[in-house]
Design a protein around this motif. Structure first.
Motif, PDB file in Angstrom:
ATOM      1  N   ASN A 130       0.828  -1.326   0.038  1.00 58.35           N
ATOM      2  CA  ASN A 130       0.010  -0.007   0.001  1.00 58.35           C
ATOM      3  C   ASN A 130       1.093   1.215  -0.124  1.00 58.35           C
ATOM      4  O   ASN A 130       1.321   1.428   1.153  1.00 58.35           O
ATOM      5  N   ALA A 131       1.182   1.891  -0.979  1.00 56.54           N
ATOM      6  CA  ALA A 131       2.211   2.919  -1.367  1.00 56.54           C
ATOM      7  C   ALA A 131       1.641   4.265  -0.669  1.00 56.54           C
ATOM      8  O   ALA A 131       2.446   5.037  -0.222  1.00 56.54           O
ATOM      9  N   LYS A 132       0.443   4.212  -0.529  1.00 52.07           N
ATOM     10  CA  LYS A 132      -0.145   5.457   0.257  1.00 52.07           C
ATOM     11  C   LYS A 132       0.149   5.320   1.656  1.00 52.07           C
ATOM     12  O   LYS A 132       0.679   6.570   2.206  1.00 52.07           O
ATOM     13  N   THR A 133       0.024   4.379   2.355  1.00 51.92           N
ATOM     14  CA  THR A 133       0.444   4.293   3.662  1.00 51.92           C
ATOM     15  C   THR A 133       1.796   4.367   3.849  1.00 51.92           C
ATOM     16  O   THR A 133       2.485   4.998   4.944  1.00 51.92           O
ATOM     17  N   LEU A 134       2.667   3.700   3.092  1.00 53.93           N
ATOM     18  CA  LEU A 134       4.070   3.855   2.927  1.00 53.93           C
ATOM     19  C   LEU A 134       4.566   5.051   2.992  1.00 53.93           C
ATOM     20  O   LEU A 134       5.573   5.375   3.733  1.00 53.93           O
ATOM     21  N   TYR A 135       4.148   5.741   1.982  1.00 54.06           N
ATOM     22  CA  TYR A 135       4.411   7.197   1.708  1.00 54.06           C
ATOM     23  C   TYR A 135       4.329   7.909   3.119  1.00 54.06           C
ATOM     24  O   TYR A 135       5.264   8.664   3.645  1.00 54.06           O
ATOM     25  N   ALA A 136       3.014   8.014   3.643  1.00 51.64           N
ATOM     26  CA  ALA A 136       2.660   8.735   4.869  1.00 51.64           C
ATOM     27  C   ALA A 136       3.679   8.256   6.079  1.00 51.64           C
ATOM     28  O   ALA A 136       4.311   9.249   6.683  1.00 51.64           O
ATOM     29  N   LEU A 137       3.838   6.907   6.239  1.00 54.23           N
ATOM     30  CA  LEU A 137       4.983   6.458   7.304  1.00 54.23           C
ATOM     31  C   LEU A 137       6.302   6.938   6.828  1.00 54.23           C
ATOM     32  O   LEU A 137       6.983   7.589   7.826  1.00 54.23           O
TER      33      LEU A 137
END
Length: 196
Positions: A130-137
């Motif tokens: 999940n690139a969206k979550t990974l980016y936020a983290l």
């Protein structure tokens, strides 16, 4: 057991039939475009981009959907059946053996729903990012960002048309490369046997 290949990430973005309000009676969202970008892990280079148009079987492309995606009913009517699109992902992109990524979980859930409903073999393996979550983290953000918002946050221009799967996959791959590479410059070198 299938061998997992970690040389490339398949970045996927789907567009589906949609409506301004609830779906018309008897209809539900169906994938009409699978956008794909292959991201080479070693270099962070985006190697290829592809659009696979998919012909819906139980829904129609609304005027709202065309305004959002630019895809017309005539364009998607010329697409391939969903089962064929899934087979293409496995055959031509090794989707069962490679890690794949999308911006959020919508794309993964849509594939799961549509495969189950049509009794179609799921095209991917078990490794989804999940690139969206990974980016936020990776950026220590307090919340997840939409793709366009993340591009602005990263200081990147939107390339192409937002809500076209092929362009969104390309942009997401660029964001994911930034996370994986942590700001290190990606080389343009392609290893033997690499390329699109």
């Amino acid at each position: 057991m299938t061998t997992q290949l970690l040389d490339r990430v398949l970045v996927v973005d789907v567009e589906a039939t949609c409506w301004e309000g609830p779906p018309p009676a008897g209809m539900s969202p169906e994938i009409i475009e699978i956008g794909l970008c292959e991201l080479e892990v070693r270099t962070g280079q985006r190697l290829s981009r592809r659009s696979v148009l998919v012909r819906p079987e139980h829904s129609e492309v609304s005027d709202f959907c065309t305004r959002l995606t630019t895809l017309t009913p005539e364009q998607v009517a010329a697409g391939v059946p969903f089962a064929e699109a899934c087979a293409l992902l496995r055959r031509e992109h090794g989707a069962r053996q490679r890690v794949w990524a999308s911006w959020g979980d919508y794309d993964r859930r849509q594939f799961e729903r549509q495969c189950a409903a049509g009794e179609v073999a799921y095209p991917f393996g078990r490794r989804h990012v999940n690139a969206k979550t990974l980016y936020a983290l990776a950026h220590g953000l307090g919340r997840e960002l939409g793709m366009a918002e993340a591009l602005a946050h990263a200081g990147r221009e939107l390339e192409g048309t937002h809500h076209r799967g092929v362009d969104d996959a390309w942009n997401i791959a660029g964001l994911l490369a930034g996370v994986l590479w942590g700001g290190r410059p990606a080389t343009a070198q392609v290893p033997p046997g690499g390329g699109a």
